[in-house]
Write a protein that holds these residues in place. Structure first.
Motif, PDB file in Angstrom:
ATOM      1  N   LEU A 179      29.400  66.250 112.534  1.00 23.78           N
ATOM      2  CA  LEU A 179      29.561  65.196 111.535  1.00 23.78           C
ATOM      3  C   LEU A 179      30.678  64.237 111.938  1.00 23.78           C
ATOM      4  CD1 LEU A 179      29.127  67.160 108.173  1.00 23.78           C
ATOM      5  CD2 LEU A 179      27.391  66.071 109.616  1.00 23.78           C
ATOM      6  N   ILE A 180      31.747  64.779 112.468  1.00 24.08           N
ATOM      7  CA  ILE A 180      32.829  63.923 112.978  1.00 24.08           C
ATOM      8  C   ILE A 180      32.304  63.021 114.084  1.00 24.08           C
ATOM      9  CG2 ILE A 180      35.060  63.894 114.157  1.00 24.08           C
ATOM     10  CD1 ILE A 180      35.672  66.583 112.786  1.00 24.08           C
ATOM     11  N   ASP A 181      31.498  63.602 114.976  1.00 23.89           N
ATOM     12  CA  ASP A 181      30.953  62.844 116.111  1.00 23.89           C
ATOM     13  C   ASP A 181      30.044  61.713 115.650  1.00 23.89           C
ATOM     14  OD1 ASP A 181      32.305  64.592 117.772  1.00 23.89           O
ATOM     15  OD2 ASP A 181      30.536  65.825 118.198  1.00 23.89           O
ATOM     16  N   GLN A 182      29.355  61.915 114.519  1.00 21.68           N
ATOM     17  CA  GLN A 182      28.390  60.919 114.043  1.00 21.68           C
ATOM     18  C   GLN A 182      29.009  59.862 113.127  1.00 21.68           C
ATOM     19  OE1 GLN A 182      24.773  62.901 112.560  1.00 21.68           O
ATOM     20  NE2 GLN A 182      25.090  64.476 114.113  1.00 21.68           N
ATOM     21  N   LEU A 183      30.303  59.948 112.926  1.00 22.55           N
ATOM     22  CA  LEU A 183      30.998  58.962 112.109  1.00 22.55           C
ATOM     23  C   LEU A 183      31.373  57.762 112.975  1.00 22.55           C
ATOM     24  CD1 LEU A 183      32.039  58.730 109.158  1.00 22.55           C
ATOM     25  CD2 LEU A 183      34.246  59.570 109.991  1.00 22.55           C
ATOM     26  N   ALA A 184      31.061  56.572 112.495  1.00 20.37           N
ATOM     27  CA  ALA A 184      31.367  55.343 113.242  1.00 20.37           C
ATOM     28  C   ALA A 184      32.873  55.105 113.285  1.00 20.37           C
ATOM     29  CB  ALA A 184      30.671  54.155 112.585  1.00 20.37           C
ATOM     30  N   GLU A 185      33.311  54.331 114.244  1.00 16.05           N
ATOM     31  CA  GLU A 185      34.707  53.925 114.307  1.00 16.05           C
ATOM     32  C   GLU A 185      35.078  53.203 113.017  1.00 16.05           C
ATOM     33  OE1 GLU A 185      38.569  53.224 115.447  1.00 16.05           O
ATOM     34  OE2 GLU A 185      37.107  54.552 116.407  1.00 16.05           O
ATOM     35  N   GLY A 186      36.172  53.637 112.408  1.00 12.23           N
ATOM     36  CA  GLY A 186      36.587  53.080 111.127  1.00 12.23           C
ATOM     37  C   GLY A 186      35.891  53.715 109.940  1.00 12.23           C
ATOM     38  N   GLY A 187      34.943  54.626 110.211  1.00 15.97           N
ATOM     39  CA  GLY A 187      34.185  55.264 109.144  1.00 15.97           C
ATOM     40  C   GLY A 187      34.985  56.320 108.404  1.00 15.97           C
ATOM     41  N   ARG A 188      34.518  56.658 107.201  1.00 14.11           N
ATOM     42  CA  ARG A 188      35.204  57.630 106.354  1.00 14.11           C
ATOM     43  C   ARG A 188      34.276  58.791 106.010  1.00 14.11           C
ATOM     44  NH1 ARG A 188      39.269  55.555 101.977  1.00 14.11           N
ATOM     45  NH2 ARG A 188      40.813  54.616 103.362  1.00 14.11           N
ATOM     46  N   MET A 189      34.858  59.980 105.925  1.00 14.58           N
ATOM     47  CA  MET A 189      34.135  61.173 105.480  1.00 14.58           C
ATOM     48  C   MET A 189      34.912  61.824 104.354  1.00 14.58           C
ATOM     49  SD  MET A 189      33.248  64.794 107.424  1.00 14.58           S
ATOM     50  CE  MET A 189      32.784  63.997 108.949  1.00 14.58           C
ATOM     51  N   ILE A 190      34.205  62.163 103.287  1.00 18.37           N
ATOM     52  CA  ILE A 190      34.814  62.909 102.191  1.00 18.37           C
ATOM     53  C   ILE A 190      34.107  64.255 102.114  1.00 18.37           C
ATOM     54  CG2 ILE A 190      33.332  61.797 100.445  1.00 18.37           C
ATOM     55  CD1 ILE A 190      36.995  62.848  99.912  1.00 18.37           C
ATOM     56  N   ILE A 191      34.890  65.349 102.155  1.00 17.84           N
ATOM     57  CA  ILE A 191      34.304  66.675 102.301  1.00 17.84           C
ATOM     58  C   ILE A 191      35.209  67.740 101.675  1.00 17.84           C
ATOM     59  CG2 ILE A 191      35.323  66.819 104.629  1.00 17.84           C
ATOM     60  CD1 ILE A 191      33.001  68.641 105.428  1.00 17.84           C
ATOM     61  N   PRO A 192      34.630  68.674 100.900  1.00 21.42           N
ATOM     62  CA  PRO A 192      35.421  69.810 100.416  1.00 21.42           C
ATOM     63  C   PRO A 192      35.470  70.879 101.513  1.00 21.42           C
ATOM     64  CG  PRO A 192      33.203  69.925  99.518  1.00 21.42           C
ATOM     65  CD  PRO A 192      33.268  68.680 100.366  1.00 21.42           C
ATOM     66  N   VAL A 193      36.627  71.488 101.699  1.00 23.71           N
ATOM     67  CA  VAL A 193      36.791  72.481 102.757  1.00 23.71           C
ATOM     68  C   VAL A 193      37.480  73.718 102.189  1.00 23.71           C
ATOM     69  CG1 VAL A 193      37.811  72.972 105.019  1.00 23.71           C
ATOM     70  CG2 VAL A 193      36.969  70.668 104.514  1.00 23.71           C
ATOM     71  N   GLY A 194      36.922  74.897 102.504  1.00 19.66           N
ATOM     72  CA  GLY A 194      37.557  76.128 102.054  1.00 19.66           C
ATOM     73  C   GLY A 194      36.570  77.263 101.915  1.00 19.66           C
ATOM     74  N   GLU A 195      37.086  78.417 101.542  1.00 18.72           N
ATOM     75  CA  GLU A 195      36.267  79.613 101.438  1.00 18.72           C
ATOM     76  C   GLU A 195      35.524  79.671 100.110  1.00 18.72           C
ATOM     77  OE1 GLU A 195      38.294  83.259 102.391  1.00 18.72           O
ATOM     78  OE2 GLU A 195      39.697  82.216 103.718  1.00 18.72           O
ATOM     79  N   GLU A 196      34.374  80.334 100.155  1.00 21.30           N
ATOM     80  CA  GLU A 196      33.586  80.517  98.943  1.00 21.30           C
ATOM     81  C   GLU A 196      34.362  81.341  97.916  1.00 21.30           C
ATOM     82  OE1 GLU A 196      29.279  82.436  97.546  1.00 21.30           O
ATOM     83  OE2 GLU A 196      29.900  82.494  99.653  1.00 21.30           O
ATOM     84  N   GLY A 197      34.302  80.911  96.649  1.00 23.10           N
ATOM     85  CA  GLY A 197      34.955  81.660  95.584  1.00 23.10           C
ATOM     86  C   GLY A 197      36.433  81.389  95.440  1.00 23.10           C
ATOM     87  N   LYS A 198      36.987  80.548  96.315  1.00 25.10           N
ATOM     88  CA  LYS A 198      38.400  80.210  96.235  1.00 25.10           C
ATOM     89  C   LYS A 198      38.553  78.706  95.999  1.00 25.10           C
ATOM     90  CE  LYS A 198      39.968  83.965  99.248  1.00 25.10           C
ATOM     91  NZ  LYS A 198      40.764  84.310 100.449  1.00 25.10           N
ATOM     92  N   VAL A 199      39.741  78.323  95.584  1.00 20.72           N
ATOM     93  CA  VAL A 199      40.012  76.901  95.419  1.00 20.72           C
ATOM     94  C   VAL A 199      39.954  76.231  96.788  1.00 20.72           C
ATOM     95  CG1 VAL A 199      41.714  75.186  94.725  1.00 20.72           C
ATOM     96  CG2 VAL A 199      41.410  77.261  93.372  1.00 20.72           C
ATOM     97  N   GLN A 200      39.248  75.121  96.851  1.00 21.92           N
ATOM     98  CA  GLN A 200      39.067  74.409  98.110  1.00 21.92           C
ATOM     99  C   GLN A 200      39.840  73.098  98.095  1.00 21.92           C
ATOM    100  OE1 GLN A 200      35.049  74.165  97.150  1.00 21.92           O
ATOM    101  NE2 GLN A 200      34.535  76.242  97.786  1.00 21.92           N
ATOM    102  N   GLU A 201      39.901  72.451  99.239  1.00 22.59           N
ATOM    103  CA  GLU A 201      40.588  71.167  99.357  1.00 22.59           C
ATOM    104  C   GLU A 201      39.577  70.058  99.586  1.00 22.59           C
ATOM    105  OE1 GLU A 201      43.386  71.559 102.542  1.00 22.59           O
ATOM    106  OE2 GLU A 201      44.907  72.471 101.235  1.00 22.59           O
TER     107      GLU A 201
END
Length: 229
Positions: A179-201
């Motif tokens: 997904l990082i590779d497919q993002l254009a220069e200047g592009g933005r990605m919004i994504i939740p990151v973390g383990e299942e069942g726990k508070v994510q970022e």
């Protein structure tokens, strides 16, 4: 003189919009749940006022469509609360010329909100039943700038890359490199990151001079990012 079917559909949609009993609920949702929490992008607010969320959730829970909470949509998946949809949309800084990839179609609601603002939306859903239902519902609502694919979103959509923005609506433990590779220069990605069942970022990433830079937005809870076995 025969009237083209497309014109008929436009008038029908306009008629339904004017007579939509849920319109006042959308207005209240935007005012109390979204504007009140600081969302200011007018294109996002207008999209949230317009998209019929109640038609993109299971009929048995339609009365809760504009409530300030996530809702179950089947297959153990959920539709995010309206504020989170608005927040993630605003964070990619959407405009009418953008091509956006969404990972996790779900009910199709986030894709519909994006489609009201950007030029093209490509969305991937791992659950076939959800993806097919979302595709049918989005087509019935007249969205012609959304393409739905059934499959593993980890690899993105290489033949349509690069994307001006990517929205991920399920939480992986780390950000997928494809997904990082497919993002254009200047592009933005919004994504939740973390383990299942726990508070994510909730992470906002931006590609600057080929490097992917990230910053923390808020703590969230999303369904886990699933992959084909």
């Amino acid at each position: 003189m025969m009237v083209p079917m497309k014109i008929i559909w436009i008038f029908l949609i306009l008629f339904l919009w004017q007579t939509d009993p849920y319109k006042s609920k959308r207005e209240k949702m935007v005012e109390s749940q979204i504007e009140a929490r600081g969302i200011k992008d007018e294109s996002v607010l207008e999209a949230m006022r317009k998209v019929p969320r109640h038609l993109l959730v299971p009929e048995k829970i339609r009365e809760y469509a504009y409530s300030d909470m996530p809702l179950p949509i089947g297959e153990g998946q959920t539709i995010s609360q309206p504020y989170i949809v608005a927040l993630m949309t605003e964070l990619i800084k959407p405009d009418k010329n953008m091509k956006v990839l969404e990972i996790g179609t779900g009910s199709g609601y986030q894709a519909a909100v994006l489609a009201e603002i950007v030029k093209e939306v490509y969305t991937i859903e791992i659950f076939e039943a959800l993806g097919l239902r979302a595709e049918r519902d989005l087509q019935s609502l007249g969205y012609e700038n959304i393409q739905v694919r059934i499959g593993d979103g980890y690899q993105g959509w290489p033949d349509k890359a690069p994307f001006d923005a990517i929205i991920v609506t399920a939480a992986p433990e780390t950000i997928p490199q494809p997904l990082i590779d497919q993002l254009a220069e200047g592009g933005r990605m919004i994504i939740p990151v973390g383990e299942e069942g726990k508070v994510q970022e909730l992470i906002l990433g931006e590609k600057v001079k080929g490097k992917f830079r990230t910053r923390f937005i808020s703590s969230v809870r999303f369904v886990p990012f699933l992959r084909d076995k």
